[in-house]
Design a protein around this motif. Sequence first.
Motif, mmCIF file in Angstrom:
data_model
loop_
_atom_site.group_PDB
_atom_site.id
_atom_site.type_symbol
_atom_site.label_atom_id
_atom_site.label_comp_id
_atom_site.label_asym_id
_atom_site.label_seq_id
_atom_site.Cartn_x
_atom_site.Cartn_y
_atom_site.Cartn_z
ATOM 1 N N TYR A 152 -16.651 -2.605 5.980
ATOM 2 C CA TYR A 152 -15.449 -2.212 5.246
ATOM 3 C C TYR A 152 -14.730 -3.402 4.602
ATOM 4 N N ASP A 153 -15.257 -4.595 4.800
ATOM 5 C CA ASP A 153 -14.523 -5.772 4.331
ATOM 6 C C ASP A 153 -14.494 -5.878 2.806
ATOM 7 N N TRP A 154 -15.346 -5.132 2.132
ATOM 8 C CA TRP A 154 -15.325 -5.156 0.667
ATOM 9 C C TRP A 154 -14.069 -4.480 0.110
ATOM 10 N N ILE A 155 -13.414 -3.649 0.904
ATOM 11 C CA ILE A 155 -12.258 -2.893 0.427
ATOM 12 C C ILE A 155 -11.102 -3.849 0.143
ATOM 13 N N GLU A 156 -10.600 -3.803 -1.069
ATOM 14 C CA GLU A 156 -9.488 -4.683 -1.433
ATOM 15 C C GLU A 156 -8.188 -4.204 -0.800
ATOM 16 N N ALA A 157 -7.899 -2.915 -0.922
ATOM 17 C CA ALA A 157 -6.632 -2.353 -0.461
ATOM 18 C C ALA A 157 -6.884 -1.566 0.817
ATOM 19 N N LEU A 158 -6.791 -2.217 1.966
ATOM 20 C CA LEU A 158 -7.150 -1.588 3.231
ATOM 21 C C LEU A 158 -6.210 -0.448 3.605
ATOM 22 N N MET A 159 -4.987 -0.461 3.074
ATOM 23 C CA MET A 159 -4.019 0.595 3.397
ATOM 24 C C MET A 159 -3.873 1.603 2.261
ATOM 25 N N GLY A 160 -4.742 1.547 1.260
ATOM 26 C CA GLY A 160 -4.645 2.432 0.113
ATOM 27 C C GLY A 160 -4.247 1.649 -1.134
ATOM 28 N N GLU A 161 -4.533 2.219 -2.285
ATOM 29 C CA GLU A 161 -4.265 1.533 -3.554
ATOM 30 C C GLU A 161 -2.792 1.611 -3.923
ATOM 31 N N ARG A 162 -2.277 0.504 -4.487
ATOM 32 C CA ARG A 162 -0.885 0.437 -4.893
ATOM 33 C C ARG A 162 -0.814 0.433 -6.426
ATOM 34 N N THR A 163 0.073 -0.326 -6.998
ATOM 35 C CA THR A 163 0.250 -0.437 -8.451
ATOM 36 C C THR A 163 0.419 0.954 -9.054
ATOM 37 N N ASP A 164 -0.485 1.383 -9.931
ATOM 38 C CA ASP A 164 -0.344 2.688 -10.586
ATOM 39 C C ASP A 164 -0.631 3.850 -9.637
ATOM 40 N N MET A 165 -1.167 3.558 -8.447
ATOM 41 C CA MET A 165 -1.489 4.600 -7.473
ATOM 42 C C MET A 165 -0.450 4.683 -6.356
ATOM 43 N N TYR A 166 0.652 3.993 -6.510
ATOM 44 C CA TYR A 166 1.662 3.905 -5.460
ATOM 45 C C TYR A 166 2.092 5.285 -4.973
ATOM 46 N N TYR A 167 2.383 6.170 -5.905
ATOM 47 C CA TYR A 167 2.789 7.534 -5.554
ATOM 48 C C TYR A 167 1.766 8.543 -6.071
ATOM 49 N N MET A 168 0.500 8.273 -5.764
ATOM 50 C CA MET A 168 -0.579 9.229 -5.962
ATOM 51 C C MET A 168 -1.142 9.600 -4.599
ATOM 52 N N PRO A 169 -1.344 10.894 -4.315
ATOM 53 C CA PRO A 169 -1.906 11.287 -3.013
ATOM 54 C C PRO A 169 -3.274 10.652 -2.816
ATOM 55 N N GLN A 170 -3.505 10.086 -1.640
ATOM 56 C CA GLN A 170 -4.754 9.380 -1.382
ATOM 57 C C GLN A 170 -5.306 9.746 -0.009
ATOM 58 N N LEU A 171 -6.543 9.324 0.205
ATOM 59 C CA LEU A 171 -7.210 9.375 1.501
ATOM 60 C C LEU A 171 -7.450 7.944 1.936
ATOM 61 N N SER A 172 -7.207 7.634 3.204
ATOM 62 C CA SER A 172 -7.471 6.293 3.691
ATOM 63 C C SER A 172 -8.915 5.904 3.413
ATOM 64 N N PRO A 173 -9.158 4.686 2.951
ATOM 65 C CA PRO A 173 -10.539 4.242 2.757
ATOM 66 C C PRO A 173 -11.259 3.963 4.071
ATOM 67 N N LEU A 174 -10.542 4.098 5.195
ATOM 68 C CA LEU A 174 -11.102 3.783 6.509
ATOM 69 C C LEU A 174 -11.024 4.996 7.430
ATOM 70 N N PRO A 175 -11.923 5.109 8.386
ATOM 71 C CA PRO A 175 -11.784 6.168 9.397
ATOM 72 C C PRO A 175 -10.580 5.881 10.272
ATOM 73 N N ALA A 176 -10.090 6.912 10.945
ATOM 74 C CA ALA A 176 -8.852 6.801 11.707
ATOM 75 C C ALA A 176 -8.884 5.663 12.724
ATOM 76 N N GLU A 177 -10.015 5.445 13.358
ATOM 77 C CA GLU A 177 -10.070 4.441 14.413
ATOM 78 C C GLU A 177 -10.038 3.015 13.874
ATOM 79 N N CYS A 178 -10.168 2.868 12.552
ATOM 80 C CA CYS A 178 -10.160 1.533 11.949
ATOM 81 C C CYS A 178 -8.904 1.240 11.137
ATOM 82 N N THR A 179 -7.999 2.178 11.022
ATOM 83 C CA THR A 179 -6.799 1.935 10.221
ATOM 84 C C THR A 179 -5.877 0.945 10.920
ATOM 85 N N VAL A 180 -4.947 0.414 10.159
ATOM 86 C CA VAL A 180 -4.050 -0.612 10.685
ATOM 87 C C VAL A 180 -3.169 -0.067 11.805
#
Length: 490
Positions: A152-180
């Motif tokens: 998963y280290d390739w993921i730039e935004a580990l907590m989700g994408e920001r900037t233009d995606m700040y208030y866009m509904p998203q899914l975590s790029p990580l499984p629950a056991e790996c989230t911050v």
Amino acid sequence: MPTRPNVLFVMTDQQRFDTIAALGNPHVATPNLDRLAARGTVFDNAYSTSPVCVPARYTLRSGCEATLTDVYDNTVPDGGHAAIRERCGPYLAEAMRLRGYRTWGVGKFHTTPWDAPVGYDRQRHSEEFYDSPEQRAGDAYAAWIAAEHPAYDWIEALMGERTDMYYMPQLSPLPAECTVESWATREAIALMDADDGRPWFGLVSYIGPHPPFAPPLPYNRMYDPDRMPDPVCGDRDVDHLDQHIPWMNHLVYAEDVDPHRARTLKARYYGEISYIDGCVGDLLDAVERRPDADDTVICFFSDHGDLLGDHHGWQKESFFEASARVPFLISWPGRVAAGERRSELVCLTDLFGLATSAAGQPELRQGGDLLGLLTGAARPRETLFGFHGRPGTRRFKAMVRQGDLKLIWMANGGHRLLFDVAADPYELEPLRSERAGELTALLAERLRADGVVEAFDGGELRTFPYEEWPLTRIHQFDRSRGVTGFGEPG
């Protein structure tokens, strides 16, 4: 000598006061926060007196308001971190260590610089994004991902994408056991259990539910957007007298959120909260497994809320209730009443005194005496003040809460909004009353007492002709990977 209790502070980021099922929200599931509320006392009128990430955290760790920390927004003056400690005294973790406590902290600290020491024996950082390769390598959570889950280290935004995606509904790029949040919970439990005979003071500072709203599976689909309530808005011209709201909307690409997207965002926001609630449940289980469970003070709170579409706005940095009012739960079996709700005015500044009082050596600084309030030994505060934006500029604004009345005062245009938050909890109908003048006079008196001379023009509070602020955007890409903006076509 009585046994000194452990003290556990659990802080979320950007969680509104009205997001706990047991306290009246039928749309969200929070069984563990409900359990904590039943275990202790809830303060229904708790505020972040400078409702944005950095000043709220400096208030927490210093026990002082922005008028003394000099942190009125997310910018810390040069050298400010050390200067704040000099003015206010040792930061909270250091103060507890000086009282004989083993101290540890996990999560988001939002200091300037990012790794500035705040006095913990053990400190495990998980900041929101990384400005350099060195910061990403030095961030405990990002380093854990790189070492333990390199896929998963390739993921730039580990907590989700920001900037233009700040208030866009998203899914975590990580499984629950790996989230911050999951990582922070495990780290906290390990630090909690590393006993050395001393009582401990611990802080768990979760990054969620701060946007982007990107809960992991299955929490991303836990709530049906069609069953979510719509934002509550007053007259746009009134709501946007605080120019920070439309300016911030544009800053985070949220100036034209349609009703369906607003409901979907709320569904994802609630999904984040329910996921974090499960993490809080793991913390409570860890405390309750211990032989000293009844000798552990637990306080749950947030640094500020989120407008979440209310008042035609998104984000925070507003003194409307949705932004400035926070959940605030205290549990100490046998010492703090269980299942009780209190109406006194309290704030994040009071937490320094709560911890040091529990340690047996009270130091309230600019806060109130929460333990004294709970036992009847201290009088409640009559008036609560809040401050945001640099005094002496048109961005300065303040809050005065007294009884059921709340004044929002703004230097930009000299506008004043007065609400009766008991009769008008959504703050839709500003009052015309001489009480606005009385509360403004109290604000001026407090600023003079705190030596904030730049807030005045002669004997009056400094105001400016009303202006709309120039609109801009914020780009929050992963600078640690060399990404500073959008690509160029062609």
